[in-house]
Design an enzyme around this catalytic site. Structure first.
Site, PDB file in Angstrom:
ATOM      1  N   ASP A   1       0.832  -1.207   0.000  1.00 29.13           N
ATOM      2  CA  ASP A   1       0.000   0.000   0.000  1.00 29.13           C
ATOM      3  C   ASP A   1       0.866   1.256   0.000  1.00 29.13           C
ATOM      4  O   ASP A   1       1.797   1.384   0.794  1.00 29.13           O
ATOM      5  CB  ASP A   1      -0.900   0.025   1.239  1.00 29.13           C
ATOM      6  CG  ASP A   1      -1.859  -1.155   1.289  1.00 29.13           C
ATOM      7  OD1 ASP A   1      -1.491  -2.230   0.790  1.00 29.13           O
ATOM      8  OD2 ASP A   1      -2.961  -0.989   1.826  1.00 29.13           O
TER       9      ASP A   1
ATOM     10  N   HIS B   1      -1.011   4.507  -0.748  1.00 27.27           N
ATOM     11  CA  HIS B   1      -2.039   5.441  -0.272  1.00 27.27           C
ATOM     12  C   HIS B   1      -1.647   6.904  -0.484  1.00 27.27           C
ATOM     13  O   HIS B   1      -1.663   7.722   0.445  1.00 27.27           O
ATOM     14  CB  HIS B   1      -2.352   5.181   1.197  1.00 27.27           C
ATOM     15  CG  HIS B   1      -3.273   4.012   1.413  1.00 27.27           C
ATOM     16  ND1 HIS B   1      -4.554   3.980   0.898  1.00 27.27           N
ATOM     17  CD2 HIS B   1      -3.091   2.840   2.065  1.00 27.27           C
ATOM     18  CE1 HIS B   1      -5.130   2.843   1.247  1.00 27.27           C
ATOM     19  NE2 HIS B   1      -4.264   2.125   1.941  1.00 27.27           N
TER      20      HIS B   1
ATOM     21  N   ASP C   1      -4.041  -0.562  -3.554  1.00 30.17           N
ATOM     22  CA  ASP C   1      -4.196   0.588  -2.657  1.00 30.17           C
ATOM     23  C   ASP C   1      -3.173   1.674  -2.971  1.00 30.17           C
ATOM     24  O   ASP C   1      -2.453   2.180  -2.099  1.00 30.17           O
ATOM     25  CB  ASP C   1      -4.092   0.154  -1.193  1.00 30.17           C
ATOM     26  CG  ASP C   1      -5.420  -0.388  -0.671  1.00 30.17           C
ATOM     27  OD1 ASP C   1      -6.315  -0.632  -1.505  1.00 30.17           O
ATOM     28  OD2 ASP C   1      -5.561  -0.562   0.541  1.00 30.17           O
TER      29      ASP C   1
ATOM     30  N   ASN D   1      -8.454  -2.977  -2.492  1.00 30.97           N
ATOM     31  CA  ASN D   1      -9.833  -2.660  -2.124  1.00 30.97           C
ATOM     32  C   ASN D   1     -10.142  -1.171  -2.250  1.00 30.97           C
ATOM     33  O   ASN D   1     -11.312  -0.782  -2.347  1.00 30.97           O
ATOM     34  CB  ASN D   1     -10.131  -3.133  -0.698  1.00 30.97           C
ATOM     35  CG  ASN D   1      -9.326  -2.389   0.346  1.00 30.97           C
ATOM     36  OD1 ASN D   1      -8.096  -2.295   0.241  1.00 30.97           O
ATOM     37  ND2 ASN D   1      -9.996  -1.867   1.358  1.00 30.97           N
ATOM     38  N   HIS D   2      -9.112  -0.308  -2.277  1.00 28.77           N
ATOM     39  CA  HIS D   2      -9.341   1.126  -2.443  1.00 28.77           C
ATOM     40  C   HIS D   2      -9.376   1.540  -3.909  1.00 28.77           C
ATOM     41  O   HIS D   2      -9.654   2.714  -4.193  1.00 28.77           O
ATOM     42  CB  HIS D   2      -8.281   1.932  -1.692  1.00 28.77           C
ATOM     43  CG  HIS D   2      -8.593   2.090  -0.232  1.00 28.77           C
ATOM     44  ND1 HIS D   2      -9.224   3.201   0.284  1.00 28.77           N
ATOM     45  CD2 HIS D   2      -8.387   1.262   0.813  1.00 28.77           C
ATOM     46  CE1 HIS D   2      -9.368   3.065   1.580  1.00 28.77           C
ATOM     47  NE2 HIS D   2      -8.874   1.888   1.930  1.00 28.77           N
TER      48      HIS D   2
ATOM     49  N   HIS E   1      -3.804  -8.545  -2.900  1.00 30.09           N
ATOM     50  CA  HIS E   1      -3.865  -7.420  -1.957  1.00 30.09           C
ATOM     51  C   HIS E   1      -4.339  -7.828  -0.572  1.00 30.09           C
ATOM     52  O   HIS E   1      -3.703  -7.512   0.438  1.00 30.09           O
ATOM     53  CB  HIS E   1      -4.785  -6.329  -2.502  1.00 30.09           C
ATOM     54  CG  HIS E   1      -4.914  -5.168  -1.570  1.00 30.09           C
ATOM     55  ND1 HIS E   1      -3.915  -4.251  -1.387  1.00 30.09           N
ATOM     56  CD2 HIS E   1      -5.925  -4.785  -0.747  1.00 30.09           C
ATOM     57  CE1 HIS E   1      -4.297  -3.352  -0.499  1.00 30.09           C
ATOM     58  NE2 HIS E   1      -5.506  -3.643  -0.095  1.00 30.09           N
TER      59      HIS E   1
ATOM     60  N   HIS F   1      -2.596  -4.628   2.536  1.00 32.61           N
ATOM     61  CA  HIS F   1      -3.914  -4.394   3.120  1.00 32.61           C
ATOM     62  C   HIS F   1      -3.910  -3.991   4.593  1.00 32.61           C
ATOM     63  O   HIS F   1      -4.862  -3.371   5.058  1.00 32.61           O
ATOM     64  CB  HIS F   1      -4.772  -5.648   2.926  1.00 32.61           C
ATOM     65  CG  HIS F   1      -6.243  -5.458   3.141  1.00 32.61           C
ATOM     66  ND1 HIS F   1      -6.938  -4.381   2.644  1.00 32.61           N
ATOM     67  CD2 HIS F   1      -7.165  -6.223   3.802  1.00 32.61           C
ATOM     68  CE1 HIS F   1      -8.214  -4.483   2.974  1.00 32.61           C
ATOM     69  NE2 HIS F   1      -8.372  -5.589   3.690  1.00 32.61           N
TER      70      HIS F   1
END
Length: 500
Positions: free
Chosen positions: A218, A220, A247, A279-280, A331, A431
Site C-alpha cells: 500500500d 495510499h 491501494d 480494495n481502495h 492485496h 492491506h
C-alpha cells in the site's frame, strides 16, 4: 645591590656565609599496608565497599526506572495503535453500512420499483445499455481530444508513444509540485486501459531472466515513499521488474501523481511492471477516503471525465500475480473457497465496484431480490471479495470479516490447505498497516508488506518492500520518509519525545 668591593662606610660589614648544596637523605619508602595501621585499612575497605553498594543500588534504580518507562511507552503505543486501527476499520464499515442504508431507504420510500432499480444502478455505476454502446459512450466522454491544452500551460507534456523520458520528466515535475494537464491524464489512462484489457485476471511473473522482482505494498497517495523506493531500489525497467500490490490511491494528498507514475511505468514496461487491484481501487471508497475530493480539487471542471475513466480502469486491473508458479501475490488474502481456476474464468470488468457489483441488479428486471442470484454468481463474487478484503488470523477456521465489513478472516489451516492445493510456497499480501512495514504469520507462509510509512501519524510505522529473488528467501527492505514541515504534535510524536 652593590658588589662586595663597593662597601658602605656608614654600615658595619656583614658576613655572608658560603652556599652549600644540601642533599636530602634517601629514605626507604614504606608500603601502604606498613604505613597505615590495620584500623585505618579496615575503615577504607568499608568505605570502598559502601561506595560499591551505592553504585550497584543506583544502577538497579536506573534500570528499574528505564524498564518501567519502556513498559509504559509500549502500553501507550499499543493502545494508540489499536485506536488508530479501530478508527480505520470503523470507517470502512460505516461506508459500507451507509451505502446499504441508502439502498434500503430508496426501496422503502420509492413508489415505483422501476425507479428503485434505476437509482440503484446509478449508485452502482452500471448501465443497462449494451457493452459496445457503453464503450462508445465512455470514449466520447473521456477522449483526450475533448480537452485542449492551453498555450499558457507550462507543466510537463506527454505524447504517444509514451517512453522512459516521459516517466523521468513526470517524476521531476511532480517533485516540484507541478500538475499534469487533464488532457495528458486522459491520454495516459486510455493507454493504460488499452493494455489492461488484454491481461489475464492473474499476472504471470517470472524471475528467471531478471533474477528478482520487487513487490510494493500500500502507498495510499504518499509520493515521498514511492520516491524513496525508486531511489533505493531503482526505477522500473526490464531488468528491475515491480509488482504494485494495490491501494495506490486514497488517504494521501498525491494519489493522482502516484497512480500516473505507476501507470506510465506500466505502459513503458508492460511485461515487467505488474498491477494488482486493491480494495481502495473502488469508487465507493474513493468517495469517502479522499481520492475523489483530490481530483475535484485539482481538476475542477474536468473532474467528471477523469472520475468516470478511473472507475472503468479499476475494473480492468488484475486481482493477483503469481511469481514463478509458487508465490501468490494479492492485496487482501485468501479464504477456504479460493480457487485459482475459478478466478481465471471471472470477467473482472463487471466489478466496477467490488463492494457493489453490477450483477446484483439485472438490467432487464423491474424488481430485484437477493434470492434470484445464482450460487455461481455469489461464489464468483466471493472469490474477488476475499482476494481484496480478507485478513489473516491466529486461530484456525474461516469467518466473515465483520471488522472491515467485507472479505473474511482466515486461519493457518486455511493457508496450509490452499497453498498445498495450488502448490504454492508463500502468500504475499498487503492491506494491513504494520509497525515495521512487514509481518510474517502462519508459520512464515503469509507475508504482509505495507509501503506507506507514517501512515497513522508521523513516526507511527515504517514502510517496507520485498525483493523476491530466484532460489533465495525474500529480502525485505525497510524505510521511513521524513517531512520538512510538521503540524502540531500528534500522539505518536509525544510518545517518542517522552521516551527520549
Amino acid at each position: 645591590m652593590f658588589s662586595e668591593r663597593w662597601l658602605c662606610f656608614c654600615c658595619p660589614p656583614m658576613h655572608k656565609p658560603p652556599r652549600r648544596t644540601i642533599v636530602a637523605p634517601i629514605e626507604q619508602t614504606e608500603s601502604p599496608s606498613e604505613a597505615r595501621p590495620p584500623l585505618q585499612m579496615n575503615r577504607m575497605m568499608g568505605r570502598e565497599k559502601h561506595k560499591s553498594e551505592l553504585h550497584l543500588a543506583a544502577v538497579v534504580i536506573i534500570q528499574t526506572w528505564f524498564r518501567r518507562r519502556r513498559a509504559l511507552f509500549e502500553i501507550r503505543r499499543k493502545a494508540a495503535w489499536t485506536i488508530y486501527q479501530n478508527i480505520e476499520y470503523a470507517g470502512e464499515q460505516n461506508q459500507l453500512k451507509l451505502y446499504n442504508f441508502f439502498l434500503e431507504l430508496m426501496q422503502t420510500v420509492a413508489k415505483n420499483p422501476r425507479d428503485v432499480t434505476v437509482a440503484a444502478k446509478v449508485l452502482r455505476r452500471t448501465s443497462s445499455i449494451s457493452g459496445i454502446a457503453e464503450e462508445l459512450e465512455l470514449e466520447q466522454l473521456t477522449s483526450p481530444v475533448t480537452i485542449s491544452v492551453e498555450a499558457l500551460y507550462q507543466g510537463p507534456h506527454v505524447d504517444l508513444p509514451i517512453n522512459k523520458g516521459h516517466l523521468e520528466s513526470l517524476i521531476f515535475a511532480f517533485q516540484r509540485g507541478e500538475l499534469l494537464h487533464a488532457h495528458y491524464v486522459l491520454l495516459i489512462l486510455h493507454e493504460l486501459r488499452r493494455i489492461l484489457k488484454n491481461l489475464p485476471n492473474v499476472n504471470v511473473v517470472s524471475t528467471h531472466q531478471s533474477t528478482c522482482v520487487t513487490v510494493v505494498g500500500d502507498l495510499h497517495g504518499s509520493l515521498a515513499d514511492l520516491m524513496i523506493i525508486f531511489h533505493k531500489n531503482g526505477l522500473p525497467s526490464n531488468e528491475n521488474p515491480y509488482i504494485f500490490n494495490g491501494d495506490i490511491v486514497d488517504r494521501g494528498f498525491q494519489s493522482i501523481e502516484i497512480f500516473l507514475l505507476i501507470s506510465v511505468a506500466f505502459i513503458v514496461y508492460p511485461h515487467n511492471v505488474y498491477l494488482n487491484r486493491g480494495n481502495h481501487e473502488d469508487h465507493v471508497l474513493n468517495l469517502r477516503y479522499g481520492f475523489m475530493k483530490e481530483i475535484i480539487h485539482k481538476y475542477k471542471s474536468h473532474a467528471t471525465r477523469l472520475l468516470r475513466l478511473f472507475e472503468n480502469v479499476y475494473s480492468w486491473l488484475p486481482v493477483a500475480s503469481l511469481i514463478d508458479d509458487h508465490i501468490f501475490v494479492t492485496h487482501g488474502g485468501i479464504s477456504n473457497i479460493t480457487d485459482l481456476a475459478i478466478i481465471n474464468q471471472i470477467q473482472r470488468q463487471k466489478y466496477v465496484s467490488v463492494l457493489s457489483p453490477s450483477f446484483i441488479i439485472p438490467p432487464n428486471e423491474d424488481q430485484f431480490q437477493i434470492g434470484n442470484i445464482s450460487n455461481d454468481l455469489l461464489l464468483e463474487w466471493r472469490q474477488i471479495l476475499d482476494l481484496l478484503w480478507s485478513d489473516p488470523k491466529q486461530s484456525d477456521g474461516c469467518e466473515p470479516n465483520t471488522y472491515r465489513g467485507g472479505g473474511c478472516y482466515w486461519g493457518p489451516d486455511v493457508t496450509k490447505n490452499i497453498l498445498e492445493k495450488h502448490k504454492w510456497s508463500l502468500l504475499i499480501r498487503s492491506h494491513e498497516c504494520k509497525e515495521e512495514g512487514f509481518d510474517y504469520t502462519h508459520d512464515k507462509k503469509v507475508l504482509t508488506i505495507f509501503s506507506a510509512s507514517n501512515y497513522y501519524a508521523v513516526g507511527s510505522n515504517r514502510g517496507a518492500y520485498v525483493k523476491v529473488i530466484t532460489n533465495q528467501p525474500p529480502l525485505i527492505v525497510q524505510f521511513i520518509s521524513t517531512k520538512s514541515s510538521h503540524k502540531s504534535l500528534t500522539l505518536w510524536e509525544r510518545l517518542v519525545i517522552k521516551l527520549k
